[in-house]
Design an enzyme around this catalytic site. Structure first.
Site, PDB file in Angstrom:
ATOM      1  NE  ARG A   1      31.241 -75.330  77.652  1.00 52.32           N
ATOM      2  CZ  ARG A   1      30.506 -76.184  76.951  1.00 52.32           C
ATOM      3  NH1 ARG A   1      30.183 -77.329  77.450  1.00 52.32           N
ATOM      4  NH2 ARG A   1      30.091 -75.877  75.725  1.00 52.32           N
ATOM      5  CB  THR A   2      30.842 -68.458  79.697  1.00 53.28           C
ATOM      6  OG1 THR A   2      31.896 -69.172  79.064  1.00 53.28           O
ATOM      7  CG2 THR A   2      31.397 -67.222  80.381  1.00 53.28           C
TER       8      THR A   2
ATOM      9  CE  LYS B   1      11.888 -52.400  71.596  1.00 54.08           C
ATOM     10  NZ  LYS B   1      11.378 -51.772  72.833  1.00 54.08           N
TER      11      LYS B   1
ATOM     12  NE  ARG C   1      31.034 -65.778  75.501  1.00 54.21           N
ATOM     13  CZ  ARG C   1      31.210 -67.097  75.614  1.00 54.21           C
ATOM     14  NH1 ARG C   1      30.432 -67.923  74.945  1.00 54.21           N
ATOM     15  NH2 ARG C   1      32.141 -67.585  76.398  1.00 54.21           N
TER      16      ARG C   1
ATOM     17  CG  HIS D   1      36.809 -66.648  77.421  1.00 52.77           C
ATOM     18  ND1 HIS D   1      36.165 -66.260  78.582  1.00 52.77           N
ATOM     19  CD2 HIS D   1      36.058 -67.664  76.898  1.00 52.77           C
ATOM     20  CE1 HIS D   1      35.086 -67.017  78.745  1.00 52.77           C
ATOM     21  NE2 HIS D   1      35.006 -67.863  77.736  1.00 52.77           N
TER      22      HIS D   1
HETATM   23  C1  NCD Z   1      35.046 -70.868  74.414  1.00 57.14           C
HETATM   24  C2  NCD Z   1      34.714 -69.472  73.914  1.00 57.14           C
HETATM   25  O1  NCD Z   1      33.544 -69.043  73.977  1.00 57.14           O
HETATM   26  O2  NCD Z   1      35.650 -68.802  73.526  1.00 57.14           O
HETATM   27  N1  NCD Z   1      33.958 -71.462  75.084  1.00 57.14           N
HETATM   28  C3  NCD Z   1      33.864 -71.284  76.442  1.00 57.14           C
HETATM   29  O3  NCD Z   1      33.662 -70.197  76.926  1.00 57.14           O
HETATM   30  N2  NCD Z   1      34.053 -72.364  77.223  1.00 57.14           N
HETATM   31  C4  NCD Z   1      35.629 -71.762  73.368  1.00 57.14           C
HETATM   32  C5  NCD Z   1      34.866 -72.000  72.097  1.00 57.14           C
HETATM   33  O4  NCD Z   1      33.772 -71.476  71.863  1.00 57.14           O
HETATM   34  O5  NCD Z   1      35.392 -72.763  71.281  1.00 57.14           O
END
Ligand code: NCD
Length: 327
Positions: free
Chosen positions: A76-77, A105, A126, A154
């Site tokens: 999703r992100t 590397k 991320r 997040h």
């Molecule tokens: C979440 C995350 O990555 O923290 N997912 C997301 O970004 N929608 C929640 C999760 O992974 O459980």
């Protein structure tokens, strides 16, 4: 397509805003936002929603490039940032699989970020380590957007979560929000609890004993005046709950798999749970779900987790436009 004048004339806050409060800024933690900032972001997100509904894709960020740098899995992100950039007419360097980049590397995070900013105008990152987004932001001149730093924060998820609550229930003040599941390792609930402390809400935490909300965070939010209660079962707080925010037990953060096995599946939301909830409550989940919400619940109009993803597109369009000086 450029912005049609009939839409521009409806006071959408879009256009050249290089003096805007977020222009050139990093988005690292929800702690950087005031309530006023949130209203601003939500206003721009509303404008994005209107624009997407009317014309789908438009040219606000034409010529701009986003680098999507993901050291952890994401559906999703990463795809919503990609869609957000493309709907605004920009383009994306997708690095969803750092295994195939020079990270394999042995390249450091800061060198990778310095590389990508030579080609891109903004970087979405991320990374599994808490604080990594701040380290990247220190090294980079271009804006860094934190898309999850380990068990830390997040922020863009919390913004879309709050936007979801506002869209679904009309306002945030006066609500009782119950967070359920892995409150220790879940970064989404850490960010969301901090944001909720800006409002007049009550927060209930429901988790297994070993997955409680970090006590330092609870203490910090108590000092800020947020009423919080902690529980190990949902029953007592379900009837008063306006928003039930369910989370996945974060398997990848456990050192001991036996411990994970002992708590996975602790709570499962079923049609029976929904019967005991308020008629106008909303059920949310950042997703992915791995059994916490039974699919039989999906057709209940109070299940908001699929709409929540769509709201995420508008919030991420707003954030990109803002940090790039166009909203
Ligand atoms: C979440 C995350 O990555 O923290 N997912 C997301 O970004 N929608 C929640 C999760 O992974 O459980």
């Amino acid at each position: 397509m450029t912005l049609p004048t009939h839409l521009l004339n409806t006071h959408l806050p879009l256009g050249d805003q290089r003096t805007g409060r977020f222009y050139g800024k990093d988005i690292l933690s929800v702690s950087q936002f005031s309530r006023d900032d949130l209203e601003y972001i939500f206003g721009v997100a509303e404008a994005m929603r209107t624009m997407v509904a009317h014309i789908g894709t438009f040219d606000l960020l034409k010529g701009k490039i986003l680098a999507n740098l993901f050291y952890e899995p994401s559906t999703r992100t990463s795809s919503s940032f990609l869609a957000a950039m493309e709907r605004l007419g920009g383009s994306v360097i997708p690095i969803n699989e750092v295994r195939y980049s020079s990270v394999t590397k042995g390249e450091s995070l800061t060198d990778t970020v310095r590389t990508l900013e030579c080609y891109a105008d903004v970087i979405v990152l991320r990374h599994p380590e808490t604080g990594s987004a701040a380290i990247a932001a220190n090294a980079a001149r271009k804006p860094i957007i934190n898309a999850g730093d380990g068990i830390g924060e997040h922020p863009t998820q919390a913004l879309l979560d709050l936007f979801t609550i506002r869209e679904e229930l009309g306002s945030i003040d006066g609500l009782t929000v119950t967070m359920l599941g892995d409150l220790k390792y879940g970064r989404t609930v850490h960010s969301l609890a901090k944001l909720l402390a800006l409002y007049r809400v009550k927060v209930n935490y429901v988790s297994p004993e070993i997955l409680r909300m970090p006590p330092e965070l609870v203490a910090q939010l108590r000092k800020r005046g947020l009423p919080q209660t902690e529980h190990t079962t949902l029953d007592a707080v379900l009837p008063e709950t306006d928003v039930l925010y369910v989370t996945r037990v974060q398997k990848e953060r456990f050192e001991n798999m036996e411990e994970y096995e002992s708590v996975k599946g602790s709570y499962i939301i079923t049609a029976e749970t929904m019967k005991r909830a308020k008629p106008n409550f909303v059920l949310m989940h950042p997703l992915p779900r791995v059994g916490e919400i039974s699919p039989e619940v999906d057709d209940d109009p109070r299940a908001a987790y699929f709409r929540q993803m769509e709201y995420g597109l508008y919030v991420r369009m707003a954030l990109l436009a803002m940090v790039l000086g166009k909203a």
